[in-house]
Design a protein around this motif. Structure first.
Motif, mmCIF file in Angstrom:
data_model
loop_
_atom_site.group_PDB
_atom_site.id
_atom_site.type_symbol
_atom_site.label_atom_id
_atom_site.label_comp_id
_atom_site.label_asym_id
_atom_site.label_seq_id
_atom_site.Cartn_x
_atom_site.Cartn_y
_atom_site.Cartn_z
ATOM 1 N N UNK A 45 4.503 -0.366 -4.484
ATOM 2 C CA UNK A 45 3.140 0.599 -4.466
ATOM 3 C C UNK A 45 3.389 1.246 -3.026
ATOM 4 N N UNK A 46 3.635 0.174 -2.070
ATOM 5 C CA UNK A 46 3.384 -0.448 -0.688
ATOM 6 C C UNK A 46 1.942 -0.349 -0.295
ATOM 7 N N UNK A 47 1.106 -0.790 -1.200
ATOM 8 C CA UNK A 47 -0.116 -0.681 -0.858
ATOM 9 C C UNK A 47 -0.543 -1.863 0.416
ATOM 10 N N UNK A 48 -0.220 -2.998 0.752
ATOM 11 C CA UNK A 48 -0.411 -4.020 1.828
ATOM 12 C C UNK A 48 -0.053 -3.230 2.982
ATOM 13 N N UNK A 49 1.133 -2.152 3.256
ATOM 14 C CA UNK A 49 1.402 -1.327 4.226
ATOM 15 C C UNK A 49 0.088 -0.382 4.449
ATOM 16 N N UNK A 51 -2.885 -0.345 3.124
ATOM 17 C CA UNK A 51 -3.551 -1.103 4.172
ATOM 18 C C UNK A 51 -3.610 -1.373 4.672
ATOM 19 N N UNK A 52 -2.518 -1.762 5.809
ATOM 20 C CA UNK A 52 -2.604 -2.040 6.821
ATOM 21 C C UNK A 52 -3.187 -0.471 8.052
ATOM 22 N N UNK A 53 -1.905 -0.023 7.244
ATOM 23 C CA UNK A 53 -2.333 1.484 8.295
ATOM 24 C C UNK A 53 -3.425 2.625 8.396
ATOM 25 N N UNK A 54 -4.008 1.412 6.834
ATOM 26 C CA UNK A 54 -5.247 2.310 6.666
ATOM 27 C C UNK A 54 -6.766 1.614 8.050
ATOM 28 N N UNK A 55 -6.752 0.304 7.548
ATOM 29 C CA UNK A 55 -7.183 -0.097 9.096
ATOM 30 C C UNK A 55 -7.055 0.329 10.530
ATOM 31 N N UNK A 73 7.841 -4.940 8.205
ATOM 32 C CA UNK A 73 7.671 -6.268 8.125
ATOM 33 C C UNK A 73 6.864 -6.502 6.590
ATOM 34 N N UNK A 74 6.084 -6.321 6.971
ATOM 35 C CA UNK A 74 5.382 -6.507 5.062
ATOM 36 C C UNK A 74 5.729 -6.837 4.572
ATOM 37 N N UNK A 188 -4.967 -6.536 6.592
ATOM 38 C CA UNK A 188 -6.258 -5.238 7.057
ATOM 39 C C UNK A 188 -6.601 -6.135 8.136
ATOM 40 N N UNK A 189 -6.961 -7.122 8.923
ATOM 41 C CA UNK A 189 -6.627 -7.859 9.591
ATOM 42 C C UNK A 189 -5.739 -7.051 10.764
ATOM 43 N N UNK A 190 -4.629 -7.292 10.530
ATOM 44 C CA UNK A 190 -3.329 -6.631 11.667
ATOM 45 C C UNK A 190 -3.888 -5.406 12.093
ATOM 46 N N UNK A 191 -3.779 -4.805 10.899
ATOM 47 C CA UNK A 191 -4.652 -3.405 11.304
ATOM 48 C C UNK A 191 -5.440 -3.215 12.301
ATOM 49 N N UNK A 192 -6.499 -3.758 12.164
ATOM 50 C CA UNK A 192 -7.103 -3.774 12.912
ATOM 51 C C UNK A 192 -7.683 -4.058 14.289
#
Ligand code: GRG
Length: 291
Positions: A45-49, A51-55, A73-74, A188-192
């Protein structure tokens, strides 16, 4: 945009980058590269990637090309964890993402090495990216903590030695918050961090991500009981002897706990999403998913 289209659009972009960022099968050593590509490009689903892009995006980030090596990488780290999780010494799963698991396709020796190589390649991608040096350093600090002994591996070891008869809620929370939610929190933190957001947003995304991860893993436990092999792309009812939310609380109450975690997550994530409904829709999607 509705959530299905949002996820579909970003999944396509993440998939394209994964394809680009993986070594080609023509490059030496071909068997290793074939096995790396096989597991990562099998789907997911690529949900982790995402989430990072979203935050990142909600925190005002605009340089998507710059951060896509981190999203790859994630997903490399995630695929690595799935390959090793499927090994006979761990969960012993023959199928993953609807196809043979890596060790069934290539043998255990190659699967172990493909996982190891994906792990190293993830850090190669981040270190060779054009991200500002201080943001890169912070990203690495958060990521390495989340996946090591204080994160995924810590949770995984307690998971593999756990027993469904134990009914120990504290241990159960430790397992879920470490083997799964620590990574959700980090992405999520990494996105911010990459968007150079303020401390308040970084902290909210770290806490919100952890809570999403808890809800996600509880739903995963529920799907192991209720899901269908064809939908899940892997064997179900594999966690019978493990400590899970259904084994401690039963299915109905587990569902309520997952909902509670998702509401707590939303409270945190509203700090970065403002009036945007994206996380509400995303959480509804994750809790309603069939795979
Ligand atoms: C250091 C990363 C690392 C791993 C070594 C093997 C291991 C230790 C940990 C395994 C952790 C693990 C597999 C946790 C389960 C997380 C989970 C719910 C996976 C399924 O994720 P989805 O549904 O999968 O996002 P897709 O296929 O959609 O990507």
């Amino acid at each position: 945009m509705n959530i299905e289209n949002y996820l579909k659009d970003w999944k396509k972009k993440v998939d394209d980058k994964l394809n680009e960022h993986l070594p080609s099968e023509e490059e030496y050593p071909p068997l290793l590269h074939k096995a790396m590509r096989y597991s990562v490009l099998a789907g997911g689903k690529r949900i982790r990637a995402i989430l990072m892009i979203t935050t990142y995006s909600l925190s005002g980030g605009k340089h998507f090309d710059e951060i896509m090596p981190v999203s790859s990488a994630i997903e490399f780290i995630h695929s690595y964890s799935l390959i090793h999780d499927d090994l006979p010494a761990m969960d012993n799963d023959d199928y993953r993402r609807g196809i043979l698991s890596s060790h069934k396709k290539f043998g255990e020796d190659i699967a172990i090495l493909a996982g190891d190589a994906l792990f190293s390649h993830a850090f190669y991608m981040i270190s060779h990216s054009n991200i500002r040096a201080d943001l890169k350093e912070e990203t690495l600090r958060v990521l390495t903590r989340a996946i090591g002994n204080k994160g995924i591996i810590g949770g995984q070891i307690e998971d593999v030695i756990s027993d469904s008869g134990e009914k120990n809620p504290k241990l159960l929370r430790y397992i879920h918050s470490h083997k799964t939610a620590s990574f959700f929190s980090a992405v999520c933190e990494i996105g911010t961090i990459l968007a150079d957001a303020n401390k308040e947003k970084i902290s909210a995304s770290r806490k919100g991500g952890l809570l999403i991860g808890m809800a996600f893993q509880i739903q995963d436990d529920i799907l192991d009981v209720e899901g269908k092999k064809e939908e899940m792309g892997k064997e179900v009812k594999k966690d019978k002897n493990k400590l899970t939310y259904p084994s401690v609380y039963g299915i109905d109450f587990s569902r309520k706990i997952a909902k509670k975690y998702s509401m707590l997550a939303l409270k945190q994530l509203n700090v970065i999403s403002g009036n945007d409904k994206i996380f509400e829709d995303l959480l509804d999607f994750l809790l309603g998913r069939r795979n």
